[in-house]
Design an enzyme around this catalytic site. Structure first.
Site, mmCIF file in Angstrom:
data_model
loop_
_atom_site.group_PDB
_atom_site.id
_atom_site.type_symbol
_atom_site.label_atom_id
_atom_site.label_comp_id
_atom_site.label_asym_id
_atom_site.label_seq_id
_atom_site.Cartn_x
_atom_site.Cartn_y
_atom_site.Cartn_z
ATOM 1 N N HIS A 1 20.661 91.385 27.889
ATOM 2 C CA HIS A 1 19.235 91.041 27.340
ATOM 3 C C HIS A 1 19.202 89.829 26.977
ATOM 4 C CE1 HIS A 1 15.073 92.683 26.923
ATOM 5 N NE2 HIS A 1 15.163 92.073 25.555
ATOM 6 N N ARG B 1 14.185 94.743 34.758
ATOM 7 C CA ARG B 1 13.495 95.842 33.877
ATOM 8 C C ARG B 1 12.394 95.189 32.956
ATOM 9 N NH1 ARG B 1 18.567 94.718 31.517
ATOM 10 N NH2 ARG B 1 17.568 93.711 29.853
ATOM 11 N N TYR C 1 -13.934 94.622 0.904
ATOM 12 C CA TYR C 1 -13.056 94.455 -0.178
ATOM 13 C C TYR C 1 -12.668 93.054 -0.373
ATOM 14 C CZ TYR C 1 -11.827 99.423 0.003
ATOM 15 O OH TYR C 1 -11.934 100.700 0.013
ATOM 16 N N MET D 1 -8.832 100.440 5.592
ATOM 17 C CA MET D 1 -7.994 101.423 6.478
ATOM 18 C C MET D 1 -8.765 102.052 7.636
ATOM 19 S SD MET D 1 -6.409 104.914 5.051
ATOM 20 C CE MET D 1 -4.945 103.893 4.061
#
Length: 372
Positions: A163, A219, A261, A309
């Site tokens: 790789h 790949r 916040y 969140m």
């Protein structure tokens, strides 16, 4: 009515694989690890196969077995294998496995015995990434042991691979150095008496820019999904993922209003705020606070204040916005739409990370271009 969604254009994946296929004489392995880079592993795999992919590549044994359970029978290579896994299940399912050490080879010999068929192996040499793969010093010993196991009918050495470190920077000297090491490793393979059918080294970047590295199999991963591995060059690839949500709430606030916040953002003038129900639990990086680009109402805007969140806020100034309007975080790039590359630049990461964050439990994936 949907609240938030990730749309995946399977025709784009088909187009990208066809584009990659046209640029090489080697066989093509579409890499679908990481749940298809966030696009959905099985639908992405099927689309890639529709377009002529010969192989599929994954990291884990579980990913490979999931493809087999989905009825996919083409060659699959799994290459990130911890000790103690039930590798015999992969061998029995015809999954190719990667080995880079004597201990891994021993596990695969045992797996072949348990499955009552030789394990199909791809031996990996470390040509410079210093991650997976046998070192050049250990390579001859691994080859000798693999040749003996093959002669004993316990394994079949199908491939040899490595790789790249830095193929996404065309012209970087590490690429030529790794290619030279790979050639040296192949010469050792031949001296060990092994004749693997597949030699493979090229990732997306090398598939697109270095035909001298294609060998028998390429790949591509990120390019399958239309994202370029090389900044500033798109190579005719078509981005497959769009992330968007409907505005949940709008409100008009005076100048000097702190937003989200910590009040890290304050409105400079009277403004319309739009609350968008996507947050870091859904894949939006918290580092996109005050920098993430979003298209809403035909204009590109920037996240105002901290990403929460479950939501973030856009300061739309004097523009009229309404609950239900569509806010697009990233997509194809058409009509000024932000892209995953824009998000990566804004938050200091790569496009790979942006797309793999999305499509989790709360945000459904919707597929365009599905075939029966």
């Amino acid at each position: 009515m949907w609240q938030a969604e990730v749309r995946v254009d399977l025709d784009a994946i088909r187009q990208n694989v066809a584009r990659l296929r046209s640029g090489t004489g080697a066989e093509l392995m579409a890499v679908v690890k990481g749940d298809g880079y966030g696009h959905g592993m099985v639908p992405s795999a099927r689309a890639a196969l529709d377009a002529g992919a010969d192989w599929l590549g994954v990291c884990t044994l579980d990913e490979a077995l999931t493809l087999r359970r989905a009825g996919i029978t083409v060659p699959v290579l799994a290459w990130l294998l911890d000790p103690g896994l039930p590798l015999h299940e992969g061998v029995a399912a015809g999954v190719d496995l990667a080995a880079a050490s004597l201990s891994q080879l021993d596990e695969m010999v045992a797996a072949g015995r348990a499955a009552d068929r030789p394990a199909r192996l791809h031996l990996k040499i470390d040509t410079g990434l210093s991650r997976g793969g046998a070192t050049v010093a250990d390579w001859p010993t691994l080859l000798e042991a693999a040749a003996k196991a093959q002669a004993d009918g316990l394994v079949e050495v199908v491939g040899v691979w490595s790789h790249f470190v830095y193929a996404d920077s065309p012209g970087h000297p590490t690429t030529d150095r790794q290619l030279a090491v790979f050639h040296e490793g192949l010469a050792m393979v031949e001296r060990a008496g092994l004749r693997p059918r597949y030699r493979h080294l090229a990732n997306s970047a090398a598939t697109l820019t270095r035909p001298d590295t294609h060998f028998d199999l390429v790949r591509p991963g990120i390019a399958v999904y239309g994202l370029s591995p090389i900044a500033g060059q798109q190579f005719g690839l078509r981005r497959a993922m769009t992330a968007r949500a409907r505005v949940m709430l709008t409100k008009r606030v005076p100048a000097g209003t702190g937003v989200s916040y910590g009040h890290t953002y304050t409105t400079a003038e009277e403004a319309n705020l739009a609350v968008v129900p996507l947050g870091y639990a859904d894949g939006v990086p918290r580092h996109a606070s005050n920098v993430g680009p979003v298209q809403l109402g035909g204009k590109r805007r920037t996240i105002s204040g901290r990403v929460c969140m479950d939501q973030f806020v856009l300061d739309c100034g004097a523009d009229e916005v309404a609950a239900g309007d569509v806010a697009t975080l990233f997509g194809s790039g058409d009509d000024g739409m932000p892209t995953a590359d824009d998000w990566a630049e804004a938050v200091g990461t790569i496009n790979y990370e942006i797309v793999t964050r999305f499509g989790g439990v709360r945000v459904p994936r919707v597929y365009d271009g599905e075939r029966p």
